[in-house]
Scaffold this active site. Sequence first.
Site, PDB file in Angstrom:
ATOM      1  N   ASP A 247      -1.075   1.277  -4.039  1.00 22.85           N
ATOM      2  CA  ASP A 247      -1.951   0.238  -4.602  1.00 22.85           C
ATOM      3  C   ASP A 247      -3.323   0.781  -4.966  1.00 22.85           C
ATOM      4  O   ASP A 247      -4.218   0.032  -5.353  1.00 22.85           O
ATOM      5  CB  ASP A 247      -2.073  -0.954  -3.654  1.00 22.85           C
TER       6      ASP A 247
ATOM      7  N   ASP B 127      -5.873   1.940  -3.341  1.00 17.57           N
ATOM      8  CA  ASP B 127      -7.114   1.670  -2.607  1.00 17.57           C
ATOM      9  C   ASP B 127      -7.534   2.896  -1.807  1.00 17.57           C
ATOM     10  O   ASP B 127      -8.565   2.891  -1.147  1.00 17.57           O
ATOM     11  CB  ASP B 127      -6.996   0.437  -1.703  1.00 17.57           C
TER      12      ASP B 127
ATOM     13  N   ASP C 247      -2.483   6.253  -3.485  1.00 15.94           N
ATOM     14  CA  ASP C 247      -1.330   5.620  -2.853  1.00 15.94           C
ATOM     15  C   ASP C 247      -0.845   4.493  -3.762  1.00 15.94           C
ATOM     16  O   ASP C 247      -1.357   4.301  -4.867  1.00 15.94           O
ATOM     17  CB  ASP C 247      -1.661   5.127  -1.440  1.00 15.94           C
TER      18      ASP C 247
ATOM     19  N   SER D 213       0.815  -1.212   0.000  1.00 19.08           N
ATOM     20  CA  SER D 213       0.000   0.000   0.000  1.00 19.08           C
ATOM     21  C   SER D 213       0.849   1.263   0.000  1.00 19.08           C
ATOM     22  O   SER D 213       1.601   1.514  -0.926  1.00 19.08           O
ATOM     23  CB  SER D 213      -0.955  -0.048   1.198  1.00 19.08           C
TER      24      SER D 213
END
EC number: 5.4.2.10
Length: 448
Positions: free
Chosen positions: A242, A244, A240, A100
């Site tokens: 990833d 999400d 960010d 992340s």
Amino acid sequence: MSRLFGTDGVRGIANTELTAELAYNLGRAGAYVLTEGTHKPKILVAKDTRISGDMLEAALVAGILSVGAEALCLGVVPTPAVAHLTRAYGADAGVMISASHNPVEYNGIKFFDDKGYKLSDDLEDEIQRVIESGFENVPSPTGANLGREIIEKAALEDYISFAKDTIGISLEGLRVALDCANGASHEAAVRAFRELGAEIFVINDNPDGTNINENCGSTHPEELMEYVVKKKCHMGFAFDGDADRCLAVDEQGNLVDGDFILTICAKYLKELGRLKDDTLVVTVMSNLGLMIACKNEKINTAVTKVGDRYVLEEMLAKGYSLGGEQSGHIIFLDHNSTGDGLVTALQVASIVKRTGKSLFELKNVMKVLPQVLVNAKVPNNMKNIYEEDEEIIAEIKKMEAALDGCGRVLIRPSGTEPLVRVMLEGENQAEIDEMAHNLANMIEAKCN
């Protein structure tokens, strides 16, 4: 063995803590636990742009194939794409390789069930139990019963189509800046906004394996804040690593964090009659200003512990449609089963387009109370010291009395790092800044 799974899957420094061996074991145990009794199960595997992703993917896939499951490899796509496509493709599970917003040396492995939801603690514990048992009773098929690796070339296209379909409106006429954090959104976000007709301006969309999240993206939005003004954009979005999570920037270069985004979206959805039970789900870290704004708009708030999994649990238990965190993890449960940065950005852009109001105007629904967050570095085994040390407890009570109902002290241990987060809110920025640093220093001193 201590618990492998943290608040967001298994995380660690790649190749020392999160090794290829551990990735293989997680693939093997995860595939076994999540697909027991299924004929030729299918598991999706994806990754972000970290250099360690290739190594961990190879090991994870080997583990999945070793129990006779198929591994459908999606390549580099956002985490929420795995959640959505697990459902859309009728897969038995999905796995995302990402850490992340963490620095490049970290990586992580996160599982989703066949409905696209993160695993329960019980399922995670069962995966760990299988590993610790030495894979007792886990089959080792041979010949034609082994699994195959399949490359799914349409995954990115399918996710982009899904994300675009969540708004049902052209974004023509909007100038939008995107900060892709040199991460998993570098194709998906750019293509989605461009295909919807927006004029886009992009930074940090050139991943090289080592520059993910490096002074960019949602954890470092300063560059985007300047870029939006420089390019005369109507808004900007920072993802960010990833994708999400997502933060926004208004046309004047002001940061629009998750609390603002939630309030804007909740107000808009309530006006359309699409906010279930007129309720917004937030965490204890949300600014008091959000609570006040929601009260003024006659929107109920349900408050959970920190972590998007707890927000989701509350939403599923009560059937709520919108929830999220100040950090930009926003869950639109009518669209996806997890936080989705691209879907969030598209919802905000569509609200600007449909209402004809600027993002600066829309964010005026909420006034932020000054908030300070300071990290205290503590060993993992001492993260509860703030609940046990008498002097620290007394200091917290003293600070709460000084704030006298016009602010609060909130302390919580990080689920992924050796940190305790000290958060204070109040009316006087300088005062709470000093208090927060003093308390963080006290906690660190007591641990060393």
